[in-house]
Design an enzyme around this catalytic site. Structure first.
Site, PDB file in Angstrom:
ATOM      1  N   LYS A  83       0.862  -1.186   0.000  1.00 37.75           N
ATOM      2  CA  LYS A  83       0.000   0.000   0.000  1.00 37.75           C
ATOM      3  C   LYS A  83       0.900   1.239   0.000  1.00 37.75           C
ATOM      4  CE  LYS A  83      -4.548   0.453   2.082  1.00 37.75           C
ATOM      5  NZ  LYS A  83      -5.272   0.505   3.353  1.00 37.75           N
TER       6      LYS A  83
HETATM    7  O1  G3P Z   1      -8.006   0.916   4.738  1.00 36.73           O
HETATM    8  C1  G3P Z   1      -8.198   2.282   4.669  1.00 36.73           C
HETATM    9  C2  G3P Z   1      -9.578   2.792   4.940  1.00 36.73           C
HETATM   10  O2  G3P Z   1     -10.517   1.804   4.686  1.00 36.73           O
HETATM   11  C3  G3P Z   1      -9.744   3.556   6.215  1.00 36.73           C
HETATM   12  O3  G3P Z   1     -11.078   3.729   6.605  1.00 36.73           O
HETATM   13  O4  G3P Z   1     -12.806   4.372   8.261  1.00 36.73           O
HETATM   14  O5  G3P Z   1     -10.404   5.010   8.664  1.00 36.73           O
HETATM   15  O6  G3P Z   1     -11.722   6.138   6.894  1.00 36.73           O
HETATM   16  P1  G3P Z   1     -11.528   4.869   7.666  1.00 36.73           P
END
Ligand code: G3P
Length: 215
Positions: A83
């Site tokens: 990533k």
């Molecule tokens: O994996 C990255 C992403 O899905 C993060 O999600 O909920 O922290 O915005 P969030």
């Protein structure tokens, strides 16, 4: 649509694997910080449990550092996906790692041109963050629609990986739009299987079965 789970929690991953519907896992430094143990050991175990793509994020912000870290992480298992943040240095790292045959997930995408550029650099997956756009009064799913259209216009092979998913509605819309992958927290994954009529229907069937003459 491939279903990925957005967690580094081994128990949640095991549950999802046992249900037989899991295609991959995404992690990030925040998710890693919630787990106990050495992060490389956790990643190794996740890769053993899940045959599909397992995203592990670099923390360097310069291209040579990202490439170095990416190569190291890629040694953990064949299904590791690196990533990389969608910044100019990240594009260089995406180009270099993908040229070596390493799967790359370009993360933190918030506009369609970032999505086009990471695809040109050779990313395997592009991860637009829909929930975080919703948080600031944008419509996150609009970005998914734009990216799918742009990729289709040019027959781009990069897969749209819907990330920062907060609700079942995000998942439904992603599937309606034809997104390649949707990654979601365990809680959302479980909510996808929930319906009160399923529960009450099952309860009724079991109650009626008690009345059946089983002899
Ligand atoms: O994996 C990255 C992403 O899905 C993060 O999600 O909920 O922290 O915005 P969030």
């Amino acid at each position: 649509m491939k279903i990925f789970i957005d967690t580094a929690n081994l128990e949640e991953i095991r549950q999802a694997v046992d249900m037989g519907i899991l295609d991959g896992v995404t992690t990030n430094p925040t998710l890693m910080s919630k787990e106990k143990g050495a992060f490389k050991d956790i990643l190794k175990e996740i890769c053993r449990l899940v045959p599909g793509s397992v995203s592990a994020e670099v923390v360097a912000v310069d291209a040579p550092g990202m490439i170095r870290e990416g190569r190291e992480l890629a040694k953990i298992a064949d299904n590791i996906t690196i990533k990389i943040p969608t910044i100019p240095e990240g594009l260089k790292a995406i180009r270099a790692l993908s040229a070596e045959g390493i799967w790359v997930n370009a993360t933190l995408i918030f506009n369609p041109m970032q999505g086009l550029l990471v695809a040109k650099a050779g990313a395997t997956y592009a991860s637009p963050f829909v929930g975080r756009l919703d948080d600031i009064c944008h419509v996150g799913m609009d970005l998914i629609e734009q990216l799918i259209t742009i990729y289709a216009n040019y027959d781009v092979k990069t897969q749209v990986l819907v990330a920062s998913v907060r609700s079942t509605q995000h998942v439904i819309e992603a599937a309606m739009m034809g997104a390649h992958v949707c990654t979601m927290p365990y809680k959302v994954l479980m909510q996808l299987m929930k319906h009160p009529l399923t529960d009450s229907g099952l309860k009724q069937f079991l109650a009626d079965w008690e009345k059946v003459n089983k002899g």
